[in-house]
Design a protein around this motif. Structure first.
Motif, mmCIF file in Angstrom:
data_model
loop_
_atom_site.group_PDB
_atom_site.id
_atom_site.type_symbol
_atom_site.label_atom_id
_atom_site.label_comp_id
_atom_site.label_asym_id
_atom_site.label_seq_id
_atom_site.Cartn_x
_atom_site.Cartn_y
_atom_site.Cartn_z
ATOM 1 N N ASP A 100 0.906 -1.414 0.113
ATOM 2 C CA ASP A 100 0.008 0.060 0.187
ATOM 3 C C ASP A 100 1.404 1.376 0.063
ATOM 4 O O ASP A 100 1.992 1.364 0.318
ATOM 5 C CB ASP A 100 -0.885 0.011 1.449
ATOM 6 N N LEU A 101 0.284 2.402 0.130
ATOM 7 C CA LEU A 101 0.975 3.635 -0.005
ATOM 8 C C LEU A 101 1.780 3.663 1.450
ATOM 9 O O LEU A 101 1.473 2.754 2.258
ATOM 10 C CB LEU A 101 0.699 4.428 -0.171
ATOM 11 N N PRO A 102 2.741 4.152 1.342
ATOM 12 C CA PRO A 102 4.309 3.647 2.850
ATOM 13 C C PRO A 102 3.223 4.602 3.149
ATOM 14 O O PRO A 102 3.416 6.053 3.305
ATOM 15 C CB PRO A 102 5.059 4.186 2.106
ATOM 16 N N PRO A 103 3.684 4.284 4.507
ATOM 17 C CA PRO A 103 3.230 5.354 6.141
ATOM 18 C C PRO A 103 4.525 6.101 6.013
ATOM 19 O O PRO A 103 5.770 5.908 5.674
ATOM 20 C CB PRO A 103 3.358 4.801 6.697
ATOM 21 N N LEU A 108 9.114 10.798 7.905
ATOM 22 C CA LEU A 108 10.375 10.605 6.744
ATOM 23 C C LEU A 108 10.200 11.847 5.596
ATOM 24 O O LEU A 108 8.632 11.899 5.366
ATOM 25 C CB LEU A 108 10.814 9.663 6.602
ATOM 26 N N PRO A 109 10.838 12.584 4.950
ATOM 27 C CA PRO A 109 10.844 12.975 3.741
ATOM 28 C C PRO A 109 10.282 12.603 2.504
ATOM 29 O O PRO A 109 9.940 10.857 2.740
ATOM 30 C CB PRO A 109 11.650 14.123 3.088
ATOM 31 N N LEU A 110 9.101 12.638 1.854
ATOM 32 C CA LEU A 110 7.981 12.057 0.966
ATOM 33 C C LEU A 110 9.269 10.587 0.225
ATOM 34 O O LEU A 110 9.117 9.949 -0.166
ATOM 35 C CB LEU A 110 6.968 12.052 0.118
ATOM 36 N N PRO A 111 10.266 11.565 -0.550
ATOM 37 C CA PRO A 111 11.607 11.351 -1.151
ATOM 38 C C PRO A 111 12.120 9.367 -0.405
ATOM 39 O O PRO A 111 12.175 8.632 -1.143
ATOM 40 C CB PRO A 111 12.297 12.298 -1.717
ATOM 41 N N VAL A 112 12.617 10.389 0.144
ATOM 42 C CA VAL A 112 13.255 9.022 1.798
ATOM 43 C C VAL A 112 12.230 8.183 1.544
ATOM 44 O O VAL A 112 12.564 6.781 1.520
ATOM 45 C CB VAL A 112 13.572 9.497 2.824
ATOM 46 N N ALA A 113 10.833 8.544 2.736
ATOM 47 C CA ALA A 113 10.300 7.456 2.171
ATOM 48 C C ALA A 113 9.587 6.408 1.349
ATOM 49 O O ALA A 113 9.714 5.361 0.627
ATOM 50 C CB ALA A 113 8.658 7.750 3.571
ATOM 51 N N ALA A 114 9.987 7.054 0.217
ATOM 52 C CA ALA A 114 9.667 6.152 -1.286
ATOM 53 C C ALA A 114 11.056 5.658 -2.034
ATOM 54 O O ALA A 114 10.728 4.218 -2.210
ATOM 55 C CB ALA A 114 8.917 7.202 -2.467
ATOM 56 N N ARG A 115 11.851 6.155 -1.151
ATOM 57 C CA ARG A 115 13.368 5.097 -1.903
ATOM 58 C C ARG A 115 13.149 4.083 -0.627
ATOM 59 O O ARG A 115 13.667 2.924 -0.862
ATOM 60 C CB ARG A 115 14.451 6.185 -1.428
#
Ligand SMILES: C[S@@+](CC[C@H](N)C(=O)[O-])C[C@H]1O[C@@H](n2cnc3c(N)ncnc32)[C@H](O)[C@@H]1O
Length: 286
Positions: free
Chosen positions: A3-6, A57-64
């Motif tokens: 799912d979309l990450p927290p 976490l900043p969104l790009p960091v969470a996505a990575r």
């Protein structure tokens, strides 16, 4: 995890551990924490502390992070995802095309260091990332070390590691171990090798090994010992009288490896790794 990450570090870490556990990763917490540390550019301890306080976490960091955890779940080696592997005192850059150095090989290096005379010459046959050659050169600045590697991809990793680590007393050369270093015939103190030793028909148990280590680093012919035969022949050419051969092999290959050592070899002995399995054979020449 799909799912979309927290974004909260504690929730993300918990989800990652659960995902890696389901995927059968042997140490899910360790890997989840090390990947978090990697995307944050910090230490594992600091990543653990951040996860405890549950910061966003900043969104790009969470996505990575999510991307790397999913890849680890597909059993891509942790070291390919972080881009490096620790080996004794050094950090080696690793990735596709090169064998990831293993902790058991650190024991092989220990045998070499114990036997190496002051100012001695060492040849590492099949150097891969350069783990053995570069760690010996790092720990023994007095030694003169040569690593030989046939695979062009692995050679590039090893030579890059040598340049980055700045070890002046090591050279990495491309080539077949059978023809290694003719200029040093009869003058080498230690020949060391962790050659490919998996029998051709055997499927490695860990998906990381089967899918991501280069086949040229794994398979060694019908009984796994074809490269070892070449290593022994090269050692007989390179070693000076009293020189040492130190090789890594499979846990069932201690006796067959000793049997490859014909006339001229003495004091052959097989030694266990950190888990008590036969892993290293040493012998003296002439
Ligand atoms: C099991 S890996 C070991 C790599 C490294 N020494 C280590 O311990 O992490 C074996 C290495 O030997 C190399 N190799 C296999 N056959 C070779 C040959 N005939 N000549 C030179 N290198 C060879 C492979 O490409 C691979 O990098």
């Amino acid at each position: 995890m799909t799912d979309l990450p927290p974004r909260r570090s504690d929730e993300l870490l918990r989800a990652a551990i659960g995902h890696l556990q389901l995927a059968g990763v042997p140490q899910p917490r360790v890997d989840a924490e090390l990947l978090l540390a990697h995307v944050l550019g910090t230490s594992r301890g600091r990543a653990q502390a951040l996860a405890l306080v549950g910061r966003d976490l900043p969104l790009p960091v969470a996505a990575r992070y999510r991307e790397l955890v999913l890849r680890r779940g597909l059993r891509e080696p942790l070291q390919h995802l972080t881009g490096h592997a620790g080996f004794r005192r050094i950090e080696l850059a690793v990735g596709p095309g090169v064998f990831v150095p293993r902790p058991e090989t650190e024991v092989l290096v220990e045998h070499v260091l114990r036997a190496l005379p002051e100012g001695g010459r060492v040849v590492d046959l099949g150097t891969g990332s350069g783990a053995i050659a570069l760690s010996i050169a790092d720990e023994r600045p007095d030694a003169d070390v040569l690593g030989v590697e046939r695979s062009p991809e692995a050679f590039a990793w090893a030579d890059g590691n040598r340049a980055r680590l700045g070890v002046a007393n090591a050279r990495i050369v491309p080539g077949d171990l059978a023809d290694a270093a003719p200029e040093w015939d009869g003058s080498v103190d230690v020949v060391v090798s962790n050659p490919p030793y998996v029998p051709d028909g055997m499927v490695p148990r860990d998906p990381e090994v089967e899918r991501f280590d280069p086949p040229a680093a794994l398979y060694g012919g019908p009984d796994g010992l074809d490269p070892m035969r070449a290593v022994v022949a090269t050692a007989e050419r390179l070693l000076k009288p009293g020189g040492l051969l130190a090789v890594e092999h499979g846990e069932e290959q201690g006796e067959p490896t000793r049997a490859l050592l014909g006339d001229g070899w003495h004091d052959a002995a097989t030694h266990p790794d950190l888990t008590g399995r036969d892993r290293v054979t040493t012998a003296r020449f002439r």
